[in-house]
Design an enzyme around this catalytic site. Structure first.
Site, PDB file in Angstrom:
ATOM      1  N   GLY A  68       2.969  -4.140  -5.850  1.00  0.00           N
ATOM      2  CA  GLY A  68       1.907  -3.790  -6.864  1.00  0.00           C
ATOM      3  C   GLY A  68       2.436  -6.228  -7.288  1.00  0.00           C
TER       4      GLY A  68
ATOM      5  N   THR B  63       4.290   4.471  -0.335  1.00  0.00           N
ATOM      6  CA  THR B  63       4.016   5.162   0.561  1.00  0.00           C
ATOM      7  C   THR B  63       4.841   5.986   0.652  1.00  0.00           C
ATOM      8  OG1 THR B  63       4.931   2.799   1.164  1.00  0.00           O
ATOM      9  CG2 THR B  63       4.681   4.879   2.753  1.00  0.00           C
TER      10      THR B  63
ATOM     11  N   SER C 257       8.420  -1.253   2.005  1.00  0.00           N
ATOM     12  CA  SER C 257       7.319  -1.296   3.441  1.00  0.00           C
ATOM     13  C   SER C 257       7.118  -3.031   2.406  1.00  0.00           C
ATOM     14  CB  SER C 257       5.900  -1.413   2.802  1.00  0.00           C
ATOM     15  OG  SER C 257       6.278   0.280   1.878  1.00  0.00           O
TER      16      SER C 257
ATOM     17  N   SER D 284       7.349  -2.234  -6.138  1.00  0.00           N
ATOM     18  CA  SER D 284       8.941  -2.065  -4.948  1.00  0.00           C
ATOM     19  C   SER D 284       9.041  -1.144  -5.113  1.00  0.00           C
ATOM     20  CB  SER D 284       9.494  -2.886  -4.520  1.00  0.00           C
ATOM     21  OG  SER D 284      10.654  -2.504  -3.032  1.00  0.00           O
ATOM     22  N   GLY D 285       9.720   0.560  -4.514  1.00  0.00           N
ATOM     23  CA  GLY D 285      10.229   1.532  -5.169  1.00  0.00           C
ATOM     24  C   GLY D 285       9.595   2.826  -5.903  1.00  0.00           C
TER      25      GLY D 285
ATOM     26  N   ASN E 124      14.347  -0.490  -2.771  1.00  0.00           N
ATOM     27  CA  ASN E 124      14.523   0.625  -2.010  1.00  0.00           C
ATOM     28  C   ASN E 124      15.218   0.542  -0.439  1.00  0.00           C
ATOM     29  OD1 ASN E 124      12.569   2.445  -1.274  1.00  0.00           O
ATOM     30  ND2 ASN E 124      10.561   1.354  -1.319  1.00  0.00           N
TER      31      ASN E 124
ATOM     32  N   GLU F 120       4.441  -8.356  -8.452  1.00  0.00           N
ATOM     33  CA  GLU F 120       5.732  -8.814  -8.148  1.00  0.00           C
ATOM     34  C   GLU F 120       5.868 -10.274  -9.535  1.00  0.00           C
ATOM     35  OE1 GLU F 120       7.286  -7.329  -4.513  1.00  0.00           O
ATOM     36  OE2 GLU F 120       7.946  -9.610  -4.367  1.00  0.00           O
TER      37      GLU F 120
HETATM   38  N1  LIG Z   1       7.136  11.402  -5.355  1.00  0.00           N
HETATM   39  C1  LIG Z   1       8.773  11.939  -4.686  1.00  0.00           C
HETATM   40  N2  LIG Z   1       8.866  12.902  -4.661  1.00  0.00           N
HETATM   41  C2  LIG Z   1      10.624  12.333  -4.476  1.00  0.00           C
HETATM   42  N3  LIG Z   1      11.000  10.997  -4.321  1.00  0.00           N
HETATM   43  C3  LIG Z   1      10.326  10.089  -4.348  1.00  0.00           C
HETATM   44  C4  LIG Z   1       8.724  10.100  -4.689  1.00  0.00           C
HETATM   45  N4  LIG Z   1       7.630   9.783  -4.277  1.00  0.00           N
HETATM   46  C5  LIG Z   1       9.149   8.260  -4.102  1.00  0.00           C
HETATM   47  N5  LIG Z   1      10.267   9.017  -4.042  1.00  0.00           N
HETATM   48  C6  LIG Z   1      11.441   8.205  -3.333  1.00  0.00           C
HETATM   49  O1  LIG Z   1      11.304   7.041  -3.953  1.00  0.00           O
HETATM   50  C7  LIG Z   1      11.536   5.961  -2.615  1.00  0.00           C
HETATM   51  C8  LIG Z   1      10.671   4.925  -2.565  1.00  0.00           C
HETATM   52  O2  LIG Z   1       9.235   5.517  -2.748  1.00  0.00           O
HETATM   53  P1  LIG Z   1       8.338   4.602  -1.987  1.00  0.00           P
HETATM   54  O3  LIG Z   1       8.827   3.848  -0.298  1.00  0.00           O
HETATM   55  O4  LIG Z   1       7.083   5.056  -1.239  1.00  0.00           O
HETATM   56  O5  LIG Z   1       8.691   3.252  -2.311  1.00  0.00           O
HETATM   57  P2  LIG Z   1       7.465   2.616  -2.623  1.00  0.00           P
HETATM   58  O6  LIG Z   1       6.412   2.044  -3.260  1.00  0.00           O
HETATM   59  O7  LIG Z   1       5.939   2.603  -0.678  1.00  0.00           O
HETATM   60  O8  LIG Z   1       8.078   0.625  -2.495  1.00  0.00           O
HETATM   61  P3  LIG Z   1       7.700  -0.517  -1.328  1.00  0.00           P
HETATM   62  O9  LIG Z   1       6.576  -1.583  -2.007  1.00  0.00           O
HETATM   63  O10 LIG Z   1       8.784  -1.770  -1.129  1.00  0.00           O
HETATM   64  O11 LIG Z   1       7.533  -0.364   0.171  1.00  0.00           O
HETATM   65  C9  LIG Z   1      11.686   7.275  -1.707  1.00  0.00           C
HETATM   66  O12 LIG Z   1      11.659   6.880  -0.504  1.00  0.00           O
HETATM   67  C10 LIG Z   1      11.530   8.067  -2.139  1.00  0.00           C
HETATM   68  O13 LIG Z   1      12.931   8.558  -2.049  1.00  0.00           O
HETATM   69 MG   LIG Z   2       6.214   1.622   0.558  1.00  0.00          MG
END
Ligand SMILES: Nc1ncnc2c1ncn2[C@@H]1O[C@H](COP(=O)(O)OP(=O)(O)OP(=O)(O)O)[C@@H](O)[C@H]1O
Ligand SMILES: [Mg+2]
Length: 1009
Positions: free
Chosen positions: A387, A129, A178, A124-125, A174, A389
């Site tokens: 991923g 996404t 998601s 997560s984070g 995060n 956890e």
């Molecule tokens: N390539 C990137 N460039 C800039 N900031 C990023 C990038 N990737 C992620 N971030 C930052 O990290 C935050 C978390 O990313 P994201 O929501 O994609 O995580 P996730 O892996 O989908 O987590 P979850 O499993 O909780 O959904 C985003 O809101 C953004 O602020």
């Molecule tokens: Mg996500």
């Protein structure tokens, strides 16, 4: 400086010619972990990541896998120019990037016509996404646009903010986490334009609707509605603006976010909903409001000790938003009477979770309907899924998530090894066994029928008698005790036992050990909603709710699938989808827990590298050859290093590569030559070659700048000579002498054709093809015409389509049969020649449910004296009637129609029918009916079409004979004359004088006239 200059490539795109990243490997590590000398060392792996991250290089490859580290800051690497840089460029030519991976998948789909999937995983984070959004945007910007379907592509893009509003929430890790797994399939049309797609969703975290941990929030949509909805909307939904007033929103004590504006996001979501084409916003929002009101409904003890609702206003609000049916408030307290206070609360929460969860699934379905295409086009799937956890306390959810990751790892091994093996086979290289850990044993442990953890859990949920989480644990110990990947406190030895709680079981996953606490497993797997509540919800006035709670479900005696089994079955389907596609992988890493840019927490990274199985990825990839490259590419890059290959090699490519590597002194164990690729076993070999090239570069540069004149001339000769030779041999079969010329001619024809394609089906021009392309040209012409026709038909409005269908039928009947027909083609057919008020009400009443489809004024001639009588002819779906003012004089059932008509160009027509009629109240015609009508073509067409007797019509010149009454016949004569006249002629015949004295003679196809 020279190497940094921009060059314009053949297609006019500007590409920055990059320094080879291989040369810069010392400064910023290696850009492909496969080239890491010490590939078994986790420390070396992490050090490489750290160095690159320090330089702002967040992407690194493991072969074709992209590792991405979340920068937690906006980087200047996602612009449109950057997208252009990566478009159509080979994967390794340029620094690693999510765009390179997106482009490679896209090109593989286009050129090899293989569906692709990009699997994005990470905790997560970590940026999953964000990565998936960047991929989607890359396609939206760089792919061709299909103007006709553009809206579908837009809808797909706009589905993201909607799904995020309803499925994402602020968590501890995060701000936009998601809370569901998502697989999005993007469909591309034959030109490669993204035109549609579909979405599958997995395991929404419904528990968040009723409870949030400290510092966390409920799903975004609740706050967006309260902050962004206008006053009227909130009043309608009986909502107050302050989230603190709702008990489902206060658990985490975190009503607002500094990083996100709920108000702005509300606008984005509303706009997205309208782009997607939603008409049910109101109903959707009233569900959200209904859930909030439900959360505020409290219980107390009634006078007789029963549990009852104590918060009147909230109960009224629940009813007001109409999400819950009116009976809800009557039934709910009554129904829960046998429940104690806690049970009543938990029934309420279960209902809130069920309503929200099902609404989310409905939403995904709705988006799917809006973006779905029926034509099976090429696909790229994007999987953004949780991923591995490992939390302090791992429960049922982590168990499901980690099971999902086991399955993905299994697929990864299978596909990577399979593709590796296929590549070796295709290249004719002997397969060498790769040592790797096959995690099938763990997947079986979880999912095997009757024995696996999920089966045991289901059994324990269904078994009669006292069951609880502890009894489930005991059952697991009985069935799985002794399994090498399963252990519990009771089964463990001293050291492990110390690290485990009594209510825990431990699984030795491929990525490491995880302890799961069994508390809550049974309840979560049951995911039960009281049957009475389901029944009540079926009656909701809100159509979304009544759709989500279908009556069949309540009637169905079969028990619904348990949560884990449902998840397992969904996963199986997902694996099937993914397994049928060509995979690419993005592994996302999170550099620190504080969401801060520039901080690289080594412990945290090590943990993720382990649980994402990255070292295992690398080992599998390195088990064979570290590096492979197509002969052309290898020779092109390194040819300056060998006098025989520089500046050009004219022989077979394989010989050129062989000459080159021999010159470089490669040893036999260092490389292998396949059919089209060279495989290099050790990175060192490649680095030495690359270093040699760098050392040689100044020399090559000089050479290029001062290109000797004789070489230019030589180049001209190289081009012109084969051309001349080819011209001379142009009539021969394709051979080395003419191949250049013939290819050029073909290419020129196709290029010319592209510019000069006819723009309408009436345009008959087409460039003349060269002899070798005659057949292809004909096929292309046919395809192009068909394409234009299809496009035209798609644009035709329904009204116009109806007109055209009738005109086509008229053409079938009259074309080349009736001299005056061509003059009438341009005249449009009308729906009716009589206004509604022109048809007598009494007639309409007599016709009852048989609606008049077409009406026209006609003149009917008596069969004996040919006295003209004005009438209306009305056509319904099953019969025609002749009407005299208020009275139906005759009725002709289509079923009794033997041949339809004889008619002449001037408007005379004859209707032959059996005497029988299906309606005894109205007289059938005694003989043939002789009519005259000003719109005879229109009338005959409509009559023939309605009676489905188009092919009964046959037209020929001459007099026509008709039946006057039983056995008696009459005759109509046709004569040319300047003025139209219909009157009684000689010998009792009917005489028709007209400009076109040809009779349109309508025969029965059965030949009985
Ligand atoms: N390539 C990137 N460039 C800039 N900031 C990023 C990038 N990737 C992620 N971030 C930052 O990290 C935050 C978390 O990313 P994201 O929501 O994609 O995580 P996730 O892996 O989908 O987590 P979850 O499993 O909780 O959904 C985003 O809101 C953004 O602020
Ligand atoms: Mg996500």
């Amino acid at each position: 400086m020279h190497s940094r200059k921009t060059e314009v490539d053949v297609e006019g795109r500007v590409r920055l010619v990059m320094e080879s990243a291989l040369t810069a490997r010392d400064r910023v590590g290696v850009q492909d972990f496969v080239l890491l000398e010490n590939y078994n060392s986790e420390a070396a792996f992490i050090e490489n990541l750290r160095r690159r991250f320090g330089e702002g290089l967040i992407y690194t490859y493991i072969g074709s896998v992209l590792v991405s580290v979340n920068p937690y800051k906006e980087l200047e690497i996602y612009s449109k120019q950057q997208m252009e840089r990566y478009r159509g460029v080979s994967f390794y030519e340029i620094s690693p990037h999510i765009y390179a991976l997106s482009d490679t998948a896209y090109r593989a789909m286009r050129t090899e016509r293989k569906d692709q999937c990009i699997m994005i995983s990470g905790e997560s984070g970590a940026g999953k996404t964000e990565a998936s959004k960047k991929i989607l945007l890359y396609y939206a910007v760089t792919c061709p646009i299909n103007a006709h379907m553009a809206t579908l592509g837009d809808r797909l893009l706009q589905s993201n903010p909607v799904l995020e509003a309803f499925g994402n929430a602020k968590t501890f890790r995060n701000d936009n986490s998601s809370r569901f797994g998502k697989y999005m399939g993007v469909q591309f049309d034959f030109r490669g334009a993204p035109v549609g797609g579909h979405i599958l969703n997995y395991l929404l975290e419904k528990s968040r609707v009723v409870h949030q941990n400290h510092g966390e929030r409920n799903f975004h949509i609740f706050y967006q509605l309260l902050d962004g909805g206008d006053d009227n909307l909130l009043t309608t939904l009986a909502l107050q603006r302050n989230p603190q007033n709702y008990s489902y929103l206060v658990k985490g004590n975190c009503p607002r976010l500094s990083s996100v504006s709920d108000k702005n996001n509300w606008k984005v979501v509303m706009k997205a909903l309208s782009v997607i084409g939603f008409a049910e916003e109101e109903k959707l929002l009233s569900i959200i409001a209904g859930v909030l009101h439900l959360g505020n409904t409290q219980f107390g003890e009634g006078e007789e000790g029963e549990t009852c609702i104590t918060t009147e206003t909230h109960a009224t609000n629940v009813a007001k938003v109409r999400t819950f049916p009116p009976v809800f408030l009557d039934v709910y307290p009554v129904m829960i009477t046998p429940l104690n206070f806690e049970q009543a609360m938990s029934a309420r929460d279960a209902l809130a979770k069920a309503v929200y969860g099902r609404t989310f699934t409905w939403l995904v379905e709705k988006i799917n309907q809006s973006v779905a295409l029926t034509t099976p086009y090429d696909f790229i799937g994007l999987l953004d899924i949780y991923g591995f956890e490992v939390l302090q306390h791992n429960s049922f959810e982590q168990f499901c998530i980690n099971y999902c990751n086991e399955k993905l790892q299994q697929l990864f091994i299978e596909l990577t090894l399979r593709s590796e093996q296929e590549e070796y086979e295709a290249e004719g290289i002997a397969w060498e066994t790769v040592q790797y850990f096959d995690n099938k044993i763990i997947c079986d442990l979880i999912e095997e029928k009757h024995k696996g953890i999920i089966s045991t859990l289901d059994e324990e949920c269904l078994r009669p008698g006292e069951t609880c989480d502890a009894s489930f644990l005991e059952k697991l110990e009985d069935t799985l005790g002794g399994h090498p990947h399963f252990v519990t406190h009771k089964l463990a030895n001293g050291k492990t036992r110390k690290a485990m709680g009594r209510e825990e079981f431990r699984l030795l996953h491929y990525a490491g050990e995880v302890n799961y606490n069994v508390n809550g497993f049974l309840d979560k797997n049951n995911d039960l909603l009281n049957r009475n509540l389901k029944e009540v919800m079926c009656q909701s006035h809100n159509q979304i709710v009544s759709y989500c709670f279908r009556r069949e479900e309540v009637m169905d005696q079969k028990r619904p699938e348990m949560a884990a089994t449902q998840f397992k079955n969904n996963l199986m389907k997902l694996m099937e989808i993914l397994g049928s596609k060509e995979p690419s992988y993005v592994r996302c890493l999170k550099p620190n827990d504080a969401k801060q840019p520039g901080r690289f927490d080594e412990v945290l990274i090590r943990h993720q590298v382990k649980y994402l199985g990255l070292m295992e990825n690398l080992r599998v990839r390195r088990a064979g050859f570290a590096y492979r490259r197509r002969f052309e590419a290898f020779l092109q890059r390194y040819k300056p290093l060998c006098p025989e290959t520089w500046p050009n090699w004219h022989g077979r490519l394989a010989d050129g590569v062989s000459t080159l590597v021999n010159h470089l002194g490669y040893k036999a164990e260092e490389y292998k030559l396949g059919r089209s690729k060279i495989f290099i076993r050790f990175p060192k070999t490649l680095f030495t070659t690359e270093d040699a090239l760098q050392a040689k570069k100044p020399e090559i540069g000089e050479c290029k700048n001062g290109f000797p004149e004789w070489r230019c001339k030589g180049r001209l000769l190289v081009i012109i000579l084969p051309f001349i030779k080819g011209f001379i041999y142009r009539h021969e079969d394709y051979c080395p002498e003419n191949e250049y010329f013939l290819d050029h001619v073909r290419y020129s024809f196709l290029k010319n054709l592209r510019k000069n394609l006819p723009r309408s089906v009436l345009d008959k021009t087409w460039p003349t093809p060269p002899p070798s392309l005659v057949e292809a040209s004909e096929n292309l012409w046919r395809m192009h015409m068909r394409n234009m026709v299809v496009k035209y038909c798609k644009r035709v409005q329904p009204e116009w389509r109806k007109q055209m269908i009738q005109k086509v039928a008229a053409s079938e009947i009259f074309k080349d049969q009736k001299d005056s027909y061509p003059q009438g083609v341009g005249r449009l057919f009308l729906d009716s020649r009589l206004e509604r008020e022109q048809i007598n009400l009494k007639v309409v009443q007599t016709l009852g449910s048989d609606k008049v489809q077409y009406g026209v004024p006609v003149v009917k001639y008596d069969r004996r004296g040919f006295k003209p009588r004005p009438r209306q002819l009305l056509l319904t779906n099953t019969f025609a009637v002749l009407v005299d003012k208020t009275k139906i004089k005759q009725r002709i059932d289509y079923a009794a129609l033997r041949g339809i008509v004889r008619h002449s160009s001037d408007g005379c027509l004859l209707v032959h029918a059996h005497a029988a009629t299906l309606n005894p109240a109205v007289p059938p015609p005694q003989g043939d009916v002789v009519l005259h009508c000003d719109h005879v073509i229109e009338l005959v067409t409509k009559l023939a079409m309605m009676a489905s007797k188009v092919n009964y019509v046959n037209i020929n010149p001459g007099s026509i004979t008709f039946a006057v009454a039983r056995g008696k016949e009459g005759i109509i004569d046709f004569v040319r004359g300047s003025e139209l006249k219909v009157a009684k002629g000689k010998r009792g015949h009917l005489l028709v004088v007209s400009q076109w004295p040809f009779v349109c003679h309508v025969w029965s196809s059965q030949g009985d006239f």
